[in-house]
Design a protein around this motif. Structure first.
Motif, PDB file in Angstrom:
ATOM      1  N   GLY A 138       0.812  -1.204   0.000  1.00 40.82           N
ATOM      2  CA  GLY A 138       0.000   0.000   0.000  1.00 40.82           C
ATOM      3  C   GLY A 138       0.846   1.254   0.000  1.00 40.82           C
ATOM      4  N   ARG A 139       0.190   2.385  -0.126  1.00 38.27           N
ATOM      5  CA  ARG A 139       0.877   3.677  -0.135  1.00 38.27           C
ATOM      6  C   ARG A 139       1.097   4.139   1.302  1.00 38.27           C
ATOM      7  NH1 ARG A 139       1.929   7.643  -3.703  1.00 38.27           N
ATOM      8  NH2 ARG A 139       0.755   6.567  -5.343  1.00 38.27           N
ATOM      9  N   ASN A 140       2.357   4.352   1.655  1.00 38.90           N
ATOM     10  CA  ASN A 140       2.684   4.774   3.010  1.00 38.90           C
ATOM     11  C   ASN A 140       2.369   6.257   3.178  1.00 38.90           C
ATOM     12  OD1 ASN A 140       4.395   5.715   5.338  1.00 38.90           O
ATOM     13  ND2 ASN A 140       4.921   3.558   5.378  1.00 38.90           N
ATOM     14  N   ILE A 141       1.621   6.587   4.228  1.00 36.48           N
ATOM     15  CA  ILE A 141       1.187   7.971   4.451  1.00 36.48           C
ATOM     16  C   ILE A 141       2.036   8.678   5.502  1.00 36.48           C
ATOM     17  CG2 ILE A 141      -1.180   7.418   3.797  1.00 36.48           C
ATOM     18  CD1 ILE A 141      -1.916   7.460   6.770  1.00 36.48           C
ATOM     19  N   ASP A 142       3.073   8.046   6.013  1.00 35.72           N
ATOM     20  CA  ASP A 142       3.809   8.592   7.142  1.00 35.72           C
ATOM     21  C   ASP A 142       4.647   9.812   6.790  1.00 35.72           C
ATOM     22  OD1 ASP A 142       2.698   6.572   8.612  1.00 35.72           O
ATOM     23  OD2 ASP A 142       4.491   5.311   8.613  1.00 35.72           O
ATOM     24  N   GLY A 143       4.870  10.054   5.501  1.00 43.13           N
ATOM     25  CA  GLY A 143       5.664  11.200   5.110  1.00 43.13           C
ATOM     26  C   GLY A 143       4.915  12.516   5.137  1.00 43.13           C
ATOM     27  N   ALA A 144       3.636  12.485   5.420  1.00 44.54           N
ATOM     28  CA  ALA A 144       2.844  13.722   5.443  1.00 44.54           C
ATOM     29  C   ALA A 144       3.384  14.677   6.514  1.00 44.54           C
ATOM     30  CB  ALA A 144       1.379  13.401   5.716  1.00 44.54           C
ATOM     31  N   ASP A 145       3.494  15.937   6.152  1.00 43.04           N
ATOM     32  CA  ASP A 145       4.015  16.956   7.063  1.00 43.04           C
ATOM     33  C   ASP A 145       2.845  17.531   7.860  1.00 43.04           C
ATOM     34  OD1 ASP A 145       5.541  18.801   8.389  1.00 43.04           O
ATOM     35  OD2 ASP A 145       5.725  20.182   6.689  1.00 43.04           O
ATOM     36  N   VAL A 146       2.512  16.837   8.943  1.00 40.17           N
ATOM     37  CA  VAL A 146       1.348  17.231   9.734  1.00 40.17           C
ATOM     38  C   VAL A 146       1.780  17.633  11.137  1.00 40.17           C
ATOM     39  CG1 VAL A 146      -0.219  15.747   8.445  1.00 40.17           C
ATOM     40  CG2 VAL A 146       0.916  14.845  10.476  1.00 40.17           C
ATOM     41  N   GLU A 147       1.040  18.557  11.716  1.00 38.32           N
ATOM     42  CA  GLU A 147       1.265  18.943  13.109  1.00 38.32           C
ATOM     43  C   GLU A 147       0.359  18.090  13.985  1.00 38.32           C
ATOM     44  OE1 GLU A 147       1.108  22.852  16.084  1.00 38.32           O
ATOM     45  OE2 GLU A 147       0.743  23.063  13.918  1.00 38.32           O
ATOM     46  N   ILE A 148       0.954  17.435  14.968  1.00 34.20           N
ATOM     47  CA  ILE A 148       0.221  16.527  15.846  1.00 34.20           C
ATOM     48  C   ILE A 148       0.087  17.156  17.222  1.00 34.20           C
ATOM     49  CG2 ILE A 148       0.132  14.243  16.875  1.00 34.20           C
ATOM     50  CD1 ILE A 148      -0.087  14.126  13.866  1.00 34.20           C
ATOM     51  N   THR A 149      -1.131  17.223  17.713  1.00 33.26           N
ATOM     52  CA  THR A 149      -1.365  17.794  19.044  1.00 33.26           C
ATOM     53  C   THR A 149      -2.182  16.874  19.944  1.00 33.26           C
ATOM     54  OG1 THR A 149      -3.345  18.940  18.255  1.00 33.26           O
ATOM     55  CG2 THR A 149      -1.257  20.151  18.136  1.00 33.26           C
ATOM     56  N   THR A 150      -2.682  15.786  19.379  1.00 32.54           N
ATOM     57  CA  THR A 150      -3.598  14.919  20.130  1.00 32.54           C
ATOM     58  C   THR A 150      -3.045  13.504  20.187  1.00 32.54           C
ATOM     59  OG1 THR A 150      -5.497  16.222  19.415  1.00 32.54           O
ATOM     60  CG2 THR A 150      -5.947  14.018  20.265  1.00 32.54           C
ATOM     61  N   TYR A 151      -2.944  12.956  21.391  1.00 33.64           N
ATOM     62  CA  TYR A 151      -2.417  11.606  21.569  1.00 33.64           C
ATOM     63  C   TYR A 151      -3.391  10.710  22.325  1.00 33.64           C
ATOM     64  CZ  TYR A 151       1.775  14.050  20.109  1.00 33.64           C
ATOM     65  OH  TYR A 151       2.661  14.813  19.402  1.00 33.64           O
ATOM     66  N   LYS A 152      -4.638  11.102  22.322  1.00 33.30           N
ATOM     67  CA  LYS A 152      -5.731  10.271  22.804  1.00 33.30           C
ATOM     68  C   LYS A 152      -6.718  10.102  21.656  1.00 33.30           C
ATOM     69  CE  LYS A 152      -4.836   9.358  27.174  1.00 33.30           C
ATOM     70  NZ  LYS A 152      -4.766   7.967  27.705  1.00 33.30           N
ATOM     71  N   PRO A 153      -7.437   8.981  21.581  1.00 30.13           N
ATOM     72  CA  PRO A 153      -8.270   8.700  20.408  1.00 30.13           C
ATOM     73  C   PRO A 153      -9.154   9.879  20.021  1.00 30.13           C
ATOM     74  CG  PRO A 153      -8.245   6.810  21.859  1.00 30.13           C
ATOM     75  CD  PRO A 153      -7.530   7.906  22.584  1.00 30.13           C
ATOM     76  N   ALA A 154      -9.028  10.290  18.759  1.00 27.97           N
ATOM     77  CA  ALA A 154      -9.768  11.453  18.280  1.00 27.97           C
ATOM     78  C   ALA A 154     -10.389  11.142  16.928  1.00 27.97           C
ATOM     79  CB  ALA A 154      -8.841  12.666  18.185  1.00 27.97           C
ATOM     80  N   PRO A 155     -11.477  10.360  16.903  1.00 26.10           N
ATOM     81  CA  PRO A 155     -12.112  10.020  15.628  1.00 26.10           C
ATOM     82  C   PRO A 155     -12.634  11.238  14.881  1.00 26.10           C
ATOM     83  CG  PRO A 155     -13.479   9.336  17.485  1.00 26.10           C
ATOM     84  CD  PRO A 155     -12.147   9.718  18.053  1.00 26.10           C
ATOM     85  N   GLU A 156     -12.838  12.344  15.601  1.00 27.28           N
ATOM     86  CA  GLU A 156     -13.318  13.556  14.939  1.00 27.28           C
ATOM     87  C   GLU A 156     -12.289  14.125  13.964  1.00 27.28           C
ATOM     88  OE1 GLU A 156     -11.403  14.802  18.852  1.00 27.28           O
ATOM     89  OE2 GLU A 156     -12.745  13.215  18.151  1.00 27.28           O
ATOM     90  N   LEU A 157     -11.052  13.658  14.040  1.00 23.49           N
ATOM     91  CA  LEU A 157     -10.021  14.104  13.091  1.00 23.49           C
ATOM     92  C   LEU A 157     -10.253  13.531  11.700  1.00 23.49           C
ATOM     93  CD1 LEU A 157      -6.812  13.696  15.304  1.00 23.49           C
ATOM     94  CD2 LEU A 157      -7.902  15.854  14.637  1.00 23.49           C
ATOM     95  N   LEU A 158     -10.893  12.396  11.616  1.00 24.29           N
ATOM     96  CA  LEU A 158     -11.081  11.740  10.327  1.00 24.29           C
ATOM     97  C   LEU A 158     -12.017  12.549   9.438  1.00 24.29           C
ATOM     98  CD1 LEU A 158     -11.515   8.096  11.654  1.00 24.29           C
ATOM     99  CD2 LEU A 158      -9.670   8.867  10.132  1.00 24.29           C
ATOM    100  N   ARG A 159     -11.669  12.626   8.178  1.00 23.82           N
ATOM    101  CA  ARG A 159     -12.537  13.308   7.214  1.00 23.82           C
ATOM    102  C   ARG A 159     -12.186  12.836   5.809  1.00 23.82           C
ATOM    103  NH1 ARG A 159      -8.835  17.416   8.683  1.00 23.82           N
ATOM    104  NH2 ARG A 159      -7.492  18.078   6.944  1.00 23.82           N
ATOM    105  N   CYS A 160     -13.110  13.051   4.904  1.00 28.37           N
ATOM    106  CA  CYS A 160     -12.866  12.755   3.498  1.00 28.37           C
ATOM    107  C   CYS A 160     -12.256  13.978   2.824  1.00 28.37           C
ATOM    108  CB  CYS A 160     -14.168  12.361   2.800  1.00 28.37           C
ATOM    109  SG  CYS A 160     -14.882  10.825   3.432  1.00 28.37           S
ATOM    110  N   ALA A 161     -11.581  13.744   1.713  1.00 24.42           N
ATOM    111  CA  ALA A 161     -11.032  14.845   0.934  1.00 24.42           C
ATOM    112  C   ALA A 161     -12.165  15.684   0.354  1.00 24.42           C
ATOM    113  CB  ALA A 161     -10.135  14.298  -0.173  1.00 24.42           C
ATOM    114  N   ASP A 162     -11.845  16.911  -0.030  1.00 29.55           N
ATOM    115  CA  ASP A 162     -12.863  17.809  -0.568  1.00 29.55           C
ATOM    116  C   ASP A 162     -13.469  17.269  -1.861  1.00 29.55           C
ATOM    117  OD1 ASP A 162     -12.487  19.536   1.529  1.00 29.55           O
ATOM    118  OD2 ASP A 162     -11.019  20.764   0.467  1.00 29.55           O
ATOM    119  N   SER A 163     -12.656  16.538  -2.625  1.00 26.53           N
ATOM    120  CA  SER A 163     -13.144  15.972  -3.877  1.00 26.53           C
ATOM    121  C   SER A 163     -14.214  14.923  -3.596  1.00 26.53           C
ATOM    122  CB  SER A 163     -11.981  15.337  -4.646  1.00 26.53           C
ATOM    123  OG  SER A 163     -12.471  14.569  -5.726  1.00 26.53           O
TER     124      SER A 163
END
Length: 272
Positions: A138-163
């Motif tokens: 599969g395509r590894n997504i770990d290279g994404a340059d993201v800022e992480i602030t939450t280390y407890k389960p946060a399903p509200e972070l999940l979303r679909c792309a705008d397309s």
């Protein structure tokens, strides 16, 4: 807070290693309690694949024999098995004499099926043949340059792309980490997500995966949580979540859940 039902589990306690075979060492944990906490319980299939690398017993002449084994627990089994109890159980064979490898395997399959509450699959693996090792496809997504602030389960972070594009793709992350709910020790895993549906925002997915970093939960329960969170947030037409956790105590645990019938390869990753 520790589940009171786990207070008598061997995990997290000093336990003497067994010097004789004892099926009573197995400590089953009901799946139902955790599943009642999930946000949505879709129809799914799946299994928990356990690979054991430290199996031994004596033949009738007292000579030690060794093997590796694969144990597959269906998702429908009422219980999973607490991992330290599984390790202690397997080690209870070390100094016992048996007629054959087949006899040992039959005993293990019988005992584990009783503890799980359903028929499990068991097989010995040869120790003198090369094992195929490869990263999850599969395509590894770990290279994404993201800022992480939450280390407890946060399903509200999940979303679909705008397309509104519907895609079929497989995404992989090596950043899955959770903690044992009894000892607090880290559990490290590789995660594969296969789906068809609206494109999942990869940066959001990575942030969600990392949000489990301080979550206290068993491997099997983590995979079911990830599955349900993605299912509820992204509404895919099909979904498969597969995790391969690194080895502890001679055992690795590899749960998967899928909305459709799929073929899952039990291939060790580089980290296992």
């Amino acid at each position: 807070m520790l589940d009171p039902k786990l207070a008598n589990a061997p995990l997290g306690h000093e336990v003497a290693y067994p010097d004789k075979y004892d099926a009573g060492l197995l400590f089953p944990i009901a799946r139902a309690a955790n599943r009642q906490t999930l946000p949505h319980m879709p129809g799914w299939s799946g299994a928990d694949i356990w690979n054991a690398y430290e199996i031994s017993w004596l033949n009738r002449k007292g000579k030690p024999l060794v093997a590796m084994a694969r144990f597959v627990f269906p998702y429908t089994s009422p219980n999973l098995i607490e991992s330290k109890s599984f390790k202690l159980y397997l080690n209870s064979f070390n100094d016992e004499r048996f007629d054959s490898a087949d006899q040992v395997l039959q005993i293990m399959q019988r005992d584990l099926s009783r503890a799980a509450g359903a028929d499990i699959h068991a097989e010995f693996l040869p120790v003198d043949q090369p094992i195929h090792v490869a990263p999850l496809e599969g395509r590894n997504i770990d290279g994404a340059d993201v800022e992480i602030t939450t280390y407890k389960p946060a399903p509200e972070l999940l979303r679909c792309a705008d397309s509104l594009e519907v895609v079929t793709e497989t995404l992989v992350s090596e950043l899955l980490k959770s903690n044992c709910p009894v000892t607090g020790q880290p559990d490290w895993g590789s995660l594969q997500i296969r789906y068809t549906g609206p494109r999942i925002d990869r940066e959001a997915l990575l942030a969600y995966v990392v949000s489990l970093r301080r979550h206290d939960e068993f491997h099997e329960h983590c995979v079911e949580k990830i599955y349900c969170d993605i299912w509820q947030a992204c509404r895919p037409a099909s979904l498969c979540v597969y995790a391969r956790y690194t080895r502890r105590g001679g055992l690795d645990i590899n749960p998967w859940r899928s909305s459709e019938s799929v073929s899952i390869a039990d291939t060790r990753t580089l980290r296992q």
